[in-house]
Design a protein around this motif. Structure first.
Motif, PDB file in Angstrom:
ATOM      1  N   GLN A  30       0.817  -1.214   0.000  1.00 32.52           N
ATOM      2  CA  GLN A  30       0.000   0.000   0.000  1.00 32.52           C
ATOM      3  C   GLN A  30       0.858   1.274   0.000  1.00 32.52           C
ATOM      4  O   GLN A  30       0.324   2.382  -0.035  1.00 32.52           O
ATOM      5  N   PHE A  31       2.174   1.123  -0.002  1.00 34.22           N
ATOM      6  CA  PHE A  31       3.072   2.278  -0.010  1.00 34.22           C
ATOM      7  C   PHE A  31       3.056   2.935  -1.391  1.00 34.22           C
ATOM      8  O   PHE A  31       3.169   2.269  -2.412  1.00 34.22           O
ATOM      9  N   ASP A  32       2.907   4.256  -1.416  1.00 36.72           N
ATOM     10  CA  ASP A  32       2.917   5.025  -2.657  1.00 36.72           C
ATOM     11  C   ASP A  32       4.371   5.351  -3.000  1.00 36.72           C
ATOM     12  O   ASP A  32       4.983   6.225  -2.396  1.00 36.72           O
ATOM     13  N   ARG A  33       4.924   4.630  -3.969  1.00 37.98           N
ATOM     14  CA  ARG A  33       6.341   4.800  -4.290  1.00 37.98           C
ATOM     15  C   ARG A  33       6.632   6.160  -4.933  1.00 37.98           C
ATOM     16  O   ARG A  33       7.731   6.689  -4.796  1.00 37.98           O
ATOM     17  N   GLU A  34       5.671   6.708  -5.656  1.00 37.53           N
ATOM     18  CA  GLU A  34       5.873   8.011  -6.310  1.00 37.53           C
ATOM     19  C   GLU A  34       5.958   9.130  -5.277  1.00 37.53           C
ATOM     20  O   GLU A  34       6.868   9.956  -5.319  1.00 37.53           O
ATOM     21  N   ARG A  35       5.012   9.161  -4.349  1.00 35.49           N
ATOM     22  CA  ARG A  35       5.003  10.221  -3.331  1.00 35.49           C
ATOM     23  C   ARG A  35       5.858   9.851  -2.127  1.00 35.49           C
ATOM     24  O   ARG A  35       6.139  10.685  -1.267  1.00 35.49           O
ATOM     25  N   CYS A  36       6.205   8.584  -2.018  1.00 35.63           N
ATOM     26  CA  CYS A  36       7.035   8.072  -0.930  1.00 35.63           C
ATOM     27  C   CYS A  36       6.374   8.294   0.435  1.00 35.63           C
ATOM     28  O   CYS A  36       6.936   8.917   1.337  1.00 35.63           O
ATOM     29  N   ALA A  74       3.021  16.085  -0.233  1.00 32.68           N
ATOM     30  CA  ALA A  74       4.260  15.702  -0.913  1.00 32.68           C
ATOM     31  C   ALA A  74       5.042  16.933  -1.356  1.00 32.68           C
ATOM     32  O   ALA A  74       6.279  16.964  -1.262  1.00 32.68           O
ATOM     33  N   LYS A  75       4.325  17.967  -1.815  1.00 32.84           N
ATOM     34  CA  LYS A  75       4.992  19.198  -2.237  1.00 32.84           C
ATOM     35  C   LYS A  75       5.722  19.855  -1.063  1.00 32.84           C
ATOM     36  O   LYS A  75       6.856  20.321  -1.200  1.00 32.84           O
ATOM     37  N   ALA A  76       5.089  19.864   0.104  1.00 30.21           N
ATOM     38  CA  ALA A  76       5.728  20.456   1.288  1.00 30.21           C
ATOM     39  C   ALA A  76       6.931  19.628   1.735  1.00 30.21           C
ATOM     40  O   ALA A  76       7.981  20.169   2.088  1.00 30.21           O
ATOM     41  N   ARG A 130       9.466  -2.066  -0.703  1.00 29.65           N
ATOM     42  CA  ARG A 130       9.938  -1.639  -2.017  1.00 29.65           C
ATOM     43  C   ARG A 130       9.515  -0.181  -2.163  1.00 29.65           C
ATOM     44  O   ARG A 130       8.324   0.124  -2.173  1.00 29.65           O
ATOM     45  N   TYR A 131      10.492   0.697  -2.279  1.00 27.43           N
ATOM     46  CA  TYR A 131      10.262   2.112  -2.037  1.00 27.43           C
ATOM     47  C   TYR A 131      10.387   3.020  -3.252  1.00 27.43           C
ATOM     48  O   TYR A 131      10.148   4.224  -3.154  1.00 27.43           O
ATOM     49  N   SER A 132      10.767   2.475  -4.400  1.00 22.69           N
ATOM     50  CA  SER A 132      10.991   3.325  -5.570  1.00 22.69           C
ATOM     51  C   SER A 132      10.252   2.788  -6.790  1.00 22.69           C
ATOM     52  O   SER A 132      10.171   1.579  -6.991  1.00 22.69           O
ATOM     53  N   PRO A 133       9.725   3.697  -7.634  1.00 23.60           N
ATOM     54  CA  PRO A 133       9.087   3.241  -8.882  1.00 23.60           C
ATOM     55  C   PRO A 133      10.106   2.833  -9.932  1.00 23.60           C
ATOM     56  O   PRO A 133       9.745   2.250 -10.956  1.00 23.60           O
ATOM     57  N   LYS A 134      11.397   3.102  -9.679  1.00 22.28           N
ATOM     58  CA  LYS A 134      12.440   2.853 -10.677  1.00 22.28           C
ATOM     59  C   LYS A 134      13.062   1.467 -10.571  1.00 22.28           C
ATOM     60  O   LYS A 134      13.723   1.008 -11.497  1.00 22.28           O
ATOM     61  N   HIS A 135      12.882   0.798  -9.435  1.00 25.17           N
ATOM     62  CA  HIS A 135      13.493  -0.518  -9.257  1.00 25.17           C
ATOM     63  C   HIS A 135      12.752  -1.279  -8.153  1.00 25.17           C
ATOM     64  O   HIS A 135      11.813  -0.752  -7.546  1.00 25.17           O
ATOM     65  N   GLU A 136      13.181  -2.508  -7.891  1.00 26.65           N
ATOM     66  CA  GLU A 136      12.503  -3.359  -6.916  1.00 26.65           C
ATOM     67  C   GLU A 136      13.336  -3.600  -5.655  1.00 26.65           C
ATOM     68  O   GLU A 136      13.087  -4.567  -4.922  1.00 26.65           O
ATOM     69  N   ASN A 137      14.329  -2.754  -5.386  1.00 25.77           N
ATOM     70  CA  ASN A 137      15.106  -2.887  -4.157  1.00 25.77           C
ATOM     71  C   ASN A 137      14.194  -2.721  -2.944  1.00 25.77           C
ATOM     72  O   ASN A 137      13.227  -1.950  -2.986  1.00 25.77           O
ATOM     73  N   SER A 138      14.515  -3.423  -1.868  1.00 16.98           N
ATOM     74  CA  SER A 138      13.692  -3.310  -0.662  1.00 16.98           C
ATOM     75  C   SER A 138      14.569  -3.041   0.558  1.00 16.98           C
ATOM     76  O   SER A 138      15.750  -3.386   0.588  1.00 16.98           O
ATOM     77  N   ILE A 139      13.962  -2.389   1.553  1.00 16.99           N
ATOM     78  CA  ILE A 139      14.617  -2.117   2.825  1.00 16.99           C
ATOM     79  C   ILE A 139      14.063  -3.104   3.840  1.00 16.99           C
ATOM     80  O   ILE A 139      12.856  -3.370   3.871  1.00 16.99           O
ATOM     81  N   ASP A 179      17.197   8.341  -4.541  1.00 20.25           N
ATOM     82  CA  ASP A 179      15.843   7.827  -4.339  1.00 20.25           C
ATOM     83  C   ASP A 179      15.160   8.684  -3.280  1.00 20.25           C
ATOM     84  O   ASP A 179      15.753   9.004  -2.252  1.00 20.25           O
ATOM     85  N   LEU A 180      13.904   9.032  -3.526  1.00 18.66           N
ATOM     86  CA  LEU A 180      13.211  10.003  -2.686  1.00 18.66           C
ATOM     87  C   LEU A 180      13.225   9.649  -1.203  1.00 18.66           C
ATOM     88  O   LEU A 180      13.380  10.519  -0.339  1.00 18.66           O
TER      89      LEU A 180
END
Length: 323
Positions: A30-36, A74-76, A130-139, A179-180
């Motif tokens: 449910q994590f939004d990778r774009e807005r982080c 996200a803008k703030a 998985r935190y980025s829309p650019k890849h599938e790396n996970s923390i 990465d954001l």
């Protein structure tokens, strides 16, 4: 499950924070990778604690209310002038209304409403995010507050042949500072490299130049951590430091942005860094204040810090608390 794997280590941390403490486990999907951020948790918190402001926005934006709120948040968070710490402490604006993303413990318990709002904070633990829309790396583990990711933990278990040093290498070599989720001041505030025996931390990823500081308790006036008959040597990290009230207190009254200015020719160069208290600093401040509260003013104290271990910050935090 093999009790010596990193997964078992993750499970032990999750078990404590969601069982004996009041963290909530969240689904990484449910994590939004774009807005982080975690939109479901953000919206739940704001709707529950700021119903009037939410209704105002909903009346204006109709079906776009949720999207508008998340976009403005996200803008703030991404702003050079605001950023995560500022938004946590001061909120953000959406269509002229101020929205809060956290409520911190009041100085006194005289106002029941401020205490109620403090108790509404939602602390979360997410595994294998998985935190980025650019890849599938996970923390391994991400800790959040009301939908915002604030702390990351990379975990290793010496029984599998890897230690906190391998966790450091992972942050330096496999985690992109662009990465954001890792960008300076915009999302997470601290990163822990941890194994079952030792811990260290950094507040800013810079590739191979990333600098880590020890986050150990010390053992007989030496490095490392003492034996823990009840579990892992590093259990103090999640049982004490990252415990709900402690973590919220650290965010509210310890973490700060430090600015240093240096003259380079005719130019003034500013360098910012996030200061997060190390274990010995946190321990010294809290013990000193607790003793002063119990025994009154006029006592003498001797606090032992080694060279370069942040004496000035410890003094400043104590003075700030006393004020």
């Amino acid at each position: 499950m093999n009790s010596h794997t990193e997964a078992a280590f993750e499970t032990a941390i999750e078990y404590y924070l969601t069982g004996k403490d009041t963290y909530r486990k969240t689904d990484p999907a449910q994590f939004d990778r774009e807005r982080c951020l975690d939109p479901a948790v953000v919206l739940e918190f704001i709707k529950k604690t700021q119903a009037k402001e939410w209704e105002y926005l909903k009346n204006i934006q109709k079906d776009r209310a949720e999207t508008t709120l998340l976009e403005d948040l996200a803008k703030a968070l991404n702003s050079e002038h605001e950023g995560c710490l500022s938004v946590l402490r001061h909120g953000f604006k959406s269509f002229g209304k101020l929205f809060r993303v956290a409520y911190f413990r009041p100085a006194s318990g005289l106002n029941p409403e401020t205490l109620r709002l403090y108790n509404e904070n939602i602390l979360t633990i997410t595994r294998q995010l998985r935190y980025s829309p650019k890849h599938e790396n996970s923390i391994d583990v991400v800790l959040g507050l009301n939908g915002l990711p604030l702390a990351t933990l990379e975990l290793k278990n010496p029984m599998t042949g890897q230690t906190w040093q391998d966790a450091q290498a992972q942050y330096r070599n496999d985690r992109d500072p662009n990465d954001l989720i890792f960008q300076f001041k915009k999302r997470t505030l601290v990163h822990f490299a941890v194994d079952t025996d030792e811990a260290c931390m950094t507040t800013q990823l810079a590739g191979r130049s990333t600098v880590f500081l020890p986050f150990n308790r010390g053992d007989n006036d030496g490095a490392g951590n003492p034996a823990n008959p009840g579990g892992y040597k590093t259990a103090y990290l999640w049982e004490e430091v990252l415990q709900r009230d402690s973590f919220l207190d650290i965010i509210a009254r310890f973490v700060h942005i430090q600015t240093e200015e240096k003259k380079l020719g005719n130019r003034i160069i500013k360098r910012e860094s996030v200061i997060f208290p190390r274990y010995h600093q946190l321990n010294a401040v809290r013990k000193s204040i607790r003793d002063a509260e119990e025994n009154g003013v006029g006592q003498n104290y001797l606090i032992q810090h080694s060279a370069g271990s942040g004496k000035s910050n410890t003094i400043a935090w104590i003075a700030h608390r006393l004020v």
